[in-house]
Write a protein that holds these residues in place. Structure first.
Motif, PDB file in Angstrom:
ATOM      1  N   UNK A 112      39.030  26.668  42.007  1.00  0.00           N
ATOM      2  CA  UNK A 112      37.612  26.383  42.307  1.00  0.00           C
ATOM      3  C   UNK A 112      37.180  27.721  43.137  1.00  0.00           C
ATOM      4  N   UNK A 113      36.052  28.069  42.805  1.00  0.00           N
ATOM      5  CA  UNK A 113      35.576  29.459  43.109  1.00  0.00           C
ATOM      6  C   UNK A 113      34.311  29.471  44.145  1.00  0.00           C
ATOM      7  N   UNK A 114      34.368  30.243  45.166  1.00  0.00           N
ATOM      8  CA  UNK A 114      33.380  30.553  46.100  1.00  0.00           C
ATOM      9  C   UNK A 114      33.138  32.264  45.791  1.00  0.00           C
ATOM     10  N   UNK A 148      43.303  19.328  45.390  1.00  0.00           N
ATOM     11  CA  UNK A 148      44.073  20.276  46.097  1.00  0.00           C
ATOM     12  C   UNK A 148      43.167  21.773  45.665  1.00  0.00           C
ATOM     13  N   UNK A 149      42.565  21.680  44.559  1.00  0.00           N
ATOM     14  CA  UNK A 149      41.840  23.004  43.943  1.00  0.00           C
ATOM     15  C   UNK A 149      40.881  23.065  44.970  1.00  0.00           C
ATOM     16  N   UNK A 150      40.057  22.104  45.343  1.00  0.00           N
ATOM     17  CA  UNK A 150      38.770  22.405  46.190  1.00  0.00           C
ATOM     18  C   UNK A 150      39.133  22.675  47.396  1.00  0.00           C
ATOM     19  N   UNK A 151      40.498  22.513  48.136  1.00  0.00           N
ATOM     20  CA  UNK A 151      41.127  22.803  49.361  1.00  0.00           C
ATOM     21  C   UNK A 151      41.329  24.327  49.108  1.00  0.00           C
ATOM     22  N   UNK A 152      42.105  24.876  48.006  1.00  0.00           N
ATOM     23  CA  UNK A 152      42.613  25.889  48.138  1.00  0.00           C
ATOM     24  C   UNK A 152      41.861  26.783  47.186  1.00  0.00           C
TER      25      UNK A 152
END
Ligand code: PLP
Length: 609
Positions: free
Chosen positions: A474-476, A431-435
């Motif tokens: 999760x950061x971009x 979920x972290x990766x998705x959001x």
């Protein structure tokens, strides 16, 4: 709490203490403290900090490991090193290199006319200069001028044509002849993404037939006594030590053969650069499979073995590793300007007197969420969100309801991530990766991390503070260029998690580390973002001093560097403004003052961050 791989890439140069990253040296200041001091002078945009003590540390480590290896192997030659200017030609970097390297007699390497002029002006007296790259008669003559001026300089020939030019110049003038080196074209190639400098198809170097011809020519012209060095370079950021060992065997044997052929003044082997830097933040020793200690002892051991077998005196050893020397000394600091999901702030909730049942349920879930029920409530919230979006598409709820639902669900997800951060489930990790959260950084990737853009080279990145809290987003990272390539996307294989901060209430700074090699001169002015403001920081036992301030170019100066006349540009803007109608004289003067100020500021963004 996470250490962002500090134990992998930082070589103990930095430590985390009191939730901040600090210099692990003398008074141990925190980087945030330094940055805040600089910003208190109204500096905005990215900041590049140079730490000269980190350059000294690297130079010292290179020299001491080679000394150790030479003592352990009873090696009779000397060790010398030069810094390849192509790795960083910026004045305050070069000054730090030459001043910190003076006690070691650390020299410079030049690969172009401009670099040669720089080397001639900056090399400490007695230290060596090596000259590589393609050369014309002028560049070769400059080498003669340098030798005449007292420099200990070696011109490395990359092809027979260059040797012919050296011979012509020697005939034409009575200047002192510099030392001559031959770059050998080895059949062994390097390893890693920069390994294009070795191998039979390499751009540079003489084949064995050409080397024999070069010796013949030198002897014929009575210049053989100037041949002092053979040189090779198998590529930057060598990931594997095995190709270096092959190259050393090959070059060592060429050296010994040349000695047998009568090259009696030949006394040095220059092994080029290649020493790799650990950029990896996730897996130990991903960038290289050797240490400096192994590197130096392999070089010394192999050369001794070859020379002893052929009964040849041990040559002096030269290295030109620059990345290893300067990568760690520079840290790029970028303020975060925006977190994109910050639009979902609770203060923006705007409930109606009567809300739809699903919204009422979300309100309850949000207020009753706790440690025990968070996973179950999160599932419920996600389920409700799906239903609310369907109801919206069918026209049963309005935009205000949808907005309230989005804020509530985002809040529930964030709180659930916090509550489970010490023990996240697979589902929550996904979920972290998705959001993913998008962090907008006040910098240009093209300008400050060009190798990320061009080669996908990873640079260690971490926040300067909040380090006693677990980062859960999760950061971009998005830069401020108008280019979708200006992004460091979230990579699940090398995940970056950052903190969920409210930028309305506090600043959040990211540091990119190991950016001192190549990035500054390779950086490009895409969108006219220029070199960040830079500062040199000297740390002492009780404090630190910030010197050598070079502010990022002003907007007018950027335009002038492209060839525009800044006076004509600014006059045009001011005249257009003054020709327009203002209601009050005050407004006119204020607007003019504003315009003048903007033109004198750098082109990075100046929001509160
Ligand atoms: N010497 C030569 C001839 C080079 O071409 C280079 C760069 O590729 C270097 C030294 C610097 O090597 P490094 O990047 O490993 O410091």
């Amino acid at each position: 709490m996470k250490n962002f791989g500090l134990d992998i890439w930082s070589n103990n140069n930095f430590i985390i203490e009191d939730g901040q990253i600090k210099l692990n040296y003398k008074s141990m200041p925190s980087i945030l403290q330094i940055v805040e001091e600089i910003r208190s002078d109204d500096v905005r945009g990215p900041i590049l900090l140079r730490f000269p003590h980190l350059i000294k540390r690297q130079i010292k480590s290179l020299y001491s490991y080679f000394d150790k290896a030479m003592t352990e192997n009873s090696y009779n030659g000397n060790f010398n090193a030069v810094f390849p200017l192509k790795v960083n030609q910026f004045p305050h970097a070069v000054d730090a290199i030459t001043s910190q390297g003076a006690q070691f007699n650390y020299g410079l390497e030049a690969g172009s006319k401009a670099e040669l002029i720089l080397a001639m002006s900056k090399t400490p007296s007695g230290a060596h200069i090596t000259v590589n790259g393609f050369k014309d008669e002028e560049m070769i003559t400059l080498g003669f001028i340098a030798a005449q001026s007292g420099h200990n300089l070696t011109i490395t020939i990359e092809g027979l044509g260059e040797l012919e030019t050296i011979i012509e110049v020697a005939k034409k003038c009575d200047l002192k002849v510099p030392n001559i080196g031959i770059r050998v074209r080895l059949h062994s190639a390097g390893s890693g993404i920069w390994a294009k400098s070795g191998g039979m198809d390499a751009k540079f170097g003489l084949t064995s037939t050409e080397i024999i011809e070069a010796v013949r020519l030198l002897r014929e012209e009575n210049l053989l006594q100037h041949l002092s060095m053979i040189h090779f370079h198998i590529g930057s950021q060598m990931s594997d030590i095995a190709p270096l060992k092959r190259a050393l065997r090959e070059a060592g044997n060429i050296y010994a053969e040349l000695k047998k052929m009568g090259a009696s003044s030949l006394d040095s082997i220059n092994i080029g650069g290649g020493l790799a830097v650990e950029y990896d933040q996730h897996t130990h020793s991903k960038s290289r499979n050797y240490s400096v200690e192994e590197f130096s002892s392999s070089v010394v051991f192999l050369l001794k073995e070859i020379m002893d077998a052929k009964n040849v005196k041990h040559p002096d050893i030269y290295t030109e590793s620059g990345r290893f020397i300067v990568a760690s000394h520079a840290v790029l600091i970028t303020p975060v300007l925006e977190l994109f999901t910050q639009d979902y702030q609770e203060k923006l909730l705007n409930f109606k007197e009567v809300n739809p049942p699903l919204i009422k349920e979300l309100i309850d879930l949000n207020s009753l969420l706790n440690n025990k029920n968070c996973i179950e409530y999160l599932h419920d919230a996600l389920d409700h969100m799906e239903s609310i979006l369907t109801l919206f598409d069918l026209g049963y709820i309005d935009l205000q309801d949808r907005s309230n639902a989005e804020i509530l669900v985002h809040n529930i997800i964030k709180r659930a991530l916090y509550l489970t951060s010490s023990n996240p489930t697979n589902e929550l990790e996904q979920l972290q990766v998705r959001l993913q959260e998008r962090y907008l950084i006040n910098a240009s990737i093209f300008q400050s991390l060009p190798d990320y853009w061009g080669l996908n080279q990873h640079f260690p990145v971490m926040p300067l503070h909040h380090l006693n809290a677990t980062p859960i987003r999760a950061a971009s990272l998005w830069d401020i260029t108008c280019d979708s390539d200006g992004e460091i996307g979230f990579n699940p294989e090398k995940p970056l998690y950052l903190h969920d901060v409210n930028l309305d209430e506090e600043d959040y700074f990211l540091g990119f580390f190991n950016v001192g090699a190549y990035q500054e001169t390779l950086g490009m002015n895409h969108n006219l973002f220029t070199h960040p403001s830079e500062y040199t920081v000297y740390i002492n036992d009780t404090d630190y001093t910030i010197t050598n301030k070079v502010e990022s170019k002003s907007i007018l100066d950027i335009l002038e560097s492209l060839g525009y006349n800044k006076d004509i540009l600014s006059d045009k803007l001011k005249n257009d403004l003054l020709a327009s109608e203002f209601i009050t004289e005050k407004e006119k003067n204020d607007t003019l003052a504003k315009l003048e100020l903007y033109l004198e500021q750098n082109g990075y963004l100046r929001t509160t961050n």
